[in-house]
Write an enzyme that holds these catalytic residues in place. Structure first.
Site, PDB file in Angstrom:
ATOM      1  N   LYS A  40      40.172  46.541  -9.286  1.00  0.00           N
ATOM      2  CA  LYS A  40      40.422  47.834  -9.930  1.00  0.00           C
ATOM      3  C   LYS A  40      39.612  48.889  -9.171  1.00  0.00           C
ATOM      4  O   LYS A  40      38.478  48.624  -8.756  1.00  0.00           O
ATOM      5  CB  LYS A  40      39.971  47.751 -11.390  1.00  0.00           C
ATOM      6  CG  LYS A  40      40.308  48.965 -12.243  1.00  0.00           C
ATOM      7  CD  LYS A  40      39.890  48.700 -13.702  1.00  0.00           C
ATOM      8  CE  LYS A  40      40.207  49.857 -14.620  1.00  0.00           C
ATOM      9  NZ  LYS A  40      39.844  49.562 -16.034  1.00  0.00           N
ATOM     10  N   SER A  55      43.366  50.609 -19.345  1.00  0.00           N
ATOM     11  CA  SER A  55      43.382  51.328 -18.087  1.00  0.00           C
ATOM     12  C   SER A  55      43.556  50.436 -16.855  1.00  0.00           C
ATOM     13  O   SER A  55      43.861  50.940 -15.772  1.00  0.00           O
ATOM     14  CB  SER A  55      42.076  52.113 -17.945  1.00  0.00           C
ATOM     15  OG  SER A  55      40.992  51.231 -17.827  1.00  0.00           O
ATOM     16  N   SER A  97      40.665  47.682 -22.001  1.00  0.00           N
ATOM     17  CA  SER A  97      41.321  47.991 -20.731  1.00  0.00           C
ATOM     18  C   SER A  97      41.692  46.809 -19.856  1.00  0.00           C
ATOM     19  O   SER A  97      42.430  46.966 -18.888  1.00  0.00           O
ATOM     20  CB  SER A  97      40.455  48.955 -19.914  1.00  0.00           C
ATOM     21  OG  SER A  97      40.605  50.266 -20.410  1.00  0.00           O
TER      22      SER A  97
END
Lengths: 477, 488
Positions: B77, B152, B176
């Protein structure tokens, strides 16, 4: 009307740890800009603080020395504000649960003893430095100081005069230097002081509106700023004016304070607990060991030197003015030097030699063993005091071998009465006019003749013996 | 052999056996990214050249490899710092920022022989539930390109679901990792707070953030977590979980395991198909010998408001450093310092980030701190206490991950409050610092994946992974691929 000045202090002290408060970077003063930095102290995204245990220890030791209650469960908080010298845009400090609270120190001042309450002592990180480059008209940030550990010591409003403030700061400085937690060099910014000051009619118990003064770089500046600001507030009030709560900046060149920002403009720092650092839970055993290892501080040493060695108060004050000197003194006494002799050597030759070289006591190479040996040789009558001073100068810089030097230079004191007697007679023969003058009543000439005898013996003779024998010969008895 | 169909552990095994070279695996992933990620937008940065260099560097060590993940390509990420590689947090304000250091997880992955493909899309600064607030454009859901992958860590879940990466490392502050895993039909775990060092994770809400794996199944999650976990002296909040070896401890035996079903997580606001799928998952565990326990956790109701106060407060402080002075993007045309700050932050941050910074600054401001932040911390403590009580009666909790399956793109952005409420099942684990796992447990009538969440006590990762592993022995949901295929 008679007015009373009420003063409280906030003192920032830089701790003398080797590395910064939340990372491993060096705390050394100076260095090319941004060379004492890492992702942590420059606030890089994702970097995290880790508390340096030495900082905690130093802060607790300072708190103990100021007779504070040590907080067993303390925390760090974030103080949020934007400024380019603060790369994270928050300072990690302590607001809600500082490491030490509620202390007290007793000051002895010429006008008597003053008791000053310590409101709190907390740990925090220093910010960087902005440098304006006039050539490019740019401001550049140097983050070398970012994360240098500080303690902030906040007093109660217990001071009434500038003298008391200076006495407190002198004592604070001495205490922290004794503890070894800070070198307290004002010129390098390792001791900085903000002064909160208000005035009130004498006898009133209510506090007046206060101002806070910043940018005080020396004890002299502090004293002058206090006098100036107290006068300014009194004049304002006497003319029917009102003191505004504000931060004021001391301008050393103009000898005056200037308003920086008022309370209304005061920033909201939006303090909240620092989530990156777990609470500090102190272990009782650790704290007890730390208390036991606290060094004896200057006031206790002074009292002990007076009581145990019968030294004059002046000597005690001089010797304890620096922890290294006091340790040196104790070393000499332990090695058998008479206390008064040890004190005299320290106050005279040692401080003289240091001052001539522009050195601090901690930079001194000379060991107590070497000076103790020198003092012993004088005490035993093997070296006269003047020769000893020459030897001292010779061995001071490299902690040289006293006995070897004395031997190599043939400096042993001449105690042989026959040898001295012969020298006395040679001197008398060589200076008949002086002898006649002396006998004619000119006592002053005696000193000249002693000098001549000493010269004959290359300064090594026992001065007492020279005196005695010369007087005998001149007296004709 | 269709490499993209393999799990990370399966690929690791064929690499170690010499059937496939590390370079072949990397090339398969890079080709897939090249062909498919234009539409998906799961990557912000693809480091193709670096990946092939790394493959060549890893290949000679294949025979002696200790880690079951040696040579397996993966992605991070893009809020995880990578030395010299652009790290954007999907924000304009970070510009071309290249961190001067690697996050601890990056070092640990490198030591285990991981091969990085690049950096994955996310909601800007991990703030969002759909991956639509990214400055680099929204990621699409591989199951339906008109839908969001969740967020996210939407890029991470989408890339793993689409077979562009064998596994990914995401971060989870309020769900997330778990929510996008649910929306994309993959398995993800948010470990106990402190299990994985946060050093190098660009902070959103420091007291809640935790990194964890996004994978194709529970076994891969265990293997990745084995690499990531462990105390790090650079993170003062990191802890030693002392798990032993998670992968080796997977037995599939859940006999006698007490699975709690909190009534509050199956009530109003939950989509009927999701409820049905999650309760069916409970029955699967029961059929393997687990025991279902019905209980009540009324404190969970306050999770969302407490979460948004704490997270926003910390974010307002954590994101203050992005000011245009030191790194990243700086606005043009400023007259003084104040204008430099103002313009850079106004233009550099997106709407959702600014909303949370303002909210956070407000709840911390003088006069409001006690009413909001302090109270939220009290709620956090109450929720922690409620979980402690629950774990006296059961060994883990089973709940939905999200109230519904993946939303259509654009649907959530207009109504932030509705979006925040979607975090109702996931935020409690963050507030209490507990591990939470998301696993596929079915599909709705539109063919969109549904996720079930397992929440365990502190350091209960082994228990969660084993329950998920057991579930996946008897089910095939985790093997479905968006293109209609099924993995072996």
């Amino acid at each position: 009307m008679n007015w009373e000045t009420v003063i409280g202090l906030e003192t920032h002290v830089e701790l003398a740890t080797k590395s910064k408060i939340f990372c491993g970077c060096t705390t050394r003063f100076g260095g090319a800009p941004n060379t004492h930095c890492c992702p942590v102290c420059t606030g890089m995204p994702g970097a995290l603080p880790v508390l340096n245990q030495a900082v905690l220890e130093y802060a607790v030791r300072a708190g103990v020395a100021l007779n504070c209650h040590i907080t067993r469960y303390s925390k760090f908080d974030r103080k949020n504000y934007f400024y380019p010298d603060l790369p994270k845009a928050y300072q990690i400090s302590q607001l809600y649960l500082p490491i030490a609270v509620g202390g007290r120190v007793e000051l002895s001042t010429p006008s008597g003893t003053v008791s000053v309450g310590i409101h709190e002592l907390h740990m925090e990180e220093d910010a960087g430095k902005l440098v304006h480059d006039p050539w490019t008209d740019q401001t550049r940030a140097d983050y070398n100081r970012c994360g240098v550990p500080l303690i902030e010591i906040v007093t109660q409003p217990d001071f009434r005069t500038a003298d008391q403030v200076i006495a407190y700061l002198e004592q604070l400085k001495e205490t922290l230097q004794y503890l070894g937690v800070s070198d307290c060099k004002m010129q390098e910014g390792s001791l900085r002081c903000d002064v909160n000051l208000s005035v009130r009619p004498l006898g009133s118990r209510e506090l007046g509106t206060r101002t806070e003064m910043k940018n005080l770089n020396s004890f002299k500046a502090i004293a002058r700023a206090i006098d100036y600001e107290a006068r300014r507030q009194i004049e304002l009030l006497e003319q029917g004016g009102r003191v505004v709560q504000e931060t004021r900046r001391w301008d050393e060149n103009k000898d005056a304070t200037y308003a920086m920002r008022s309370k209304e403009d005061a920033q909201d720092y939006r303090y909240f607990p620092e989530p990156d650092l777990p609470p500090i839970e102190l272990d009782e055993g650790w704290l007890a060991r730390l208390r036991a290892a606290q060094p004896e501080l200057a006031p206790a040493k002074r009292a002990r030197y007076q009581a145990d060695y019968g030294l004059p108060a002046y000597d005690c004050q001089m010797i304890t003015s620096d922890r290294v000197l006091a340790q040196f003194f104790e070393g000499l006494v332990e090695l058998g030097a008479p206390a008064k002799q040890a004190a005299n050597w320290i106050m005279g030759e040692v401080l003289g030699a240091l001052s001539a070289r522009g050195m601090e006591p901690r930079e001194m190479c000379l060991s107590a063993g070497t000076l103790a040996r020198l003092i012993a040789l004088v005490e035993e009558g093997k070296l006269n005091r003047n020769t000893a001073v020459k030897v001292f100068e010779a061995v001071f810089d490299q902690d040289g071998d006293v006995d070897a030097y004395v031997r190599a230079h043939g400096l042993e004191q001449v105690n042989d009465a026959g040898v001295v007697q012969a020298a006395v007679e040679r001197a008398i023969q060589a200076h008949p006019q002086s002898v006649a003058d002396f006998r004619g009543g000119k006592e002053k000439v005696f000193g000249f003749l002693v000098g001549q005898v000493m010269r004959e013996l290359k300064g090594k003779a026992d001065p007492k013996l020279v005196n005695t024998l010369l007087r005998q010969v001149l007296g004709g008895t | 052999m269709e490499l993209r169909q393999l799990t990370a552990l399966e690929l690791g095994a064929v690499i170690r056996r010499g059937e496939v070279s590390v370079a072949e695996a990397a090339q398969a992933a890079l080709a897939a990214i090249e062909a498919e990620d234009g539409a998906l937008n799961s990557f912000i940065t693809v480091e193709g050249e670096r990946a092939l260099e790394r493959a060549a560097q890893l290949q000679p060590g294949v025979k002696e490899a200790q880690s079951p993940l040696y040579g397996v390509p993966m992605a991070l990420k893009d809020n995880i710092c990578t030395k010299g590689i652009k790290t954007t947090c999907a924000s304009k304000i970070l510009g071309d920022f290249r961190p001067p250091y690697d996050a601890t997880v990056v070092e640990r992955l490198a030591a285990a022989g991981a091969l990085g493909l690049g950096k994955l899309n996310l909601d800007e600064f991990a703030m969002g539930s759909t991956s639509e607030t990214s400055w680099y454009g929204p990621t699409r859901n591989p199951w339906d390109p008109d839908r969001a992958p969740g967020g996210s860590s939407g890029g991470a879940a989408a890339a793993v679901a689409a077979g562009l990466s064998w596994y990914a490392v995401g971060s989870d502050t309020g769900g997330s990792i778990r929510q996008p895993a649910a929306h994309c039909g993959v398995t993800g775990i948010k470990p106990t707070y402190g299990t994985v060092s946060r050093y190098g994770l660009v902070a959103y809400a420091s007291s809640l953030d935790q990194m964890g794996p996004v994978c194709r199944d529970a076994g891969d999650c265990a293997a990745v977590l084995d690499v990531l976990q462990g105390r790090d002296r650079r993170d003062a909040t990191s802890l030693d979980g002392d798990y032993g070896h998670l992968l080796e401890s997977l037995s599939g035996d859940v006999r006698g395991l007490r699975v709690g079903l909190p009534a509050e997580c199956f009530g109003d606001g939950l989509d009927g198909q999701v409820r049905q799928a999650v309760l069916a998952a409970a029955d699967v565990l029961k059929s393997r010998g687990a025991q279902l326990v019905e209980l009540s956790l009324p404190a969970l109701e306050y999770g969302v408001p407490a979460y948004y106060i704490i997270a926003a407060a910390e974010a307002s402080s954590n994101l203050a450093r992005f000011d245009g002075v030191k790194y990243g993007w700086r606005a043009q045309g400023y007259g003084d310092l104040s204008e430099l700050y103002h313009k850079t932050r106004t233009q550099g941050f997106g709407l959702e980030v600014k909303r949370r910074i303002l909210l956070g600054s407000f709840v911390l401001s003088a006069g409001y701190y006690e009413a909001y932040y302090r109270k939220a911390l009290q709620v956090k403590a109450v929720i922690k206490g409620a979980f402690d009580e629950a774990f006296a009666r059961c060994d883990l909790l089973l709940t939905p991950v999200a109230p519904a399956t993946a939303p259509r793109l654009g649907e959530s952005l207009g109504d932030p409050l509705e979006m925040y409420l979607g975090d109702v099942y996931t935020v409690p684990a963050n507030l209490a610092g507990l591990p939470g796992l998301s696993m596929p447990c079915g599909f709705d009538r539109q063919g969109l994946p549904i996720g079930a969440q397992l929440i365990g006590p502190h350091f209960g990762e082994g228990r969660l992974l084993n329950a998920a592993y057991a579930f996946q022995q008897d089910t095939h949901y985790h093997k479905q691929t968006p293109k209609g295929g099924q993995r072996a």
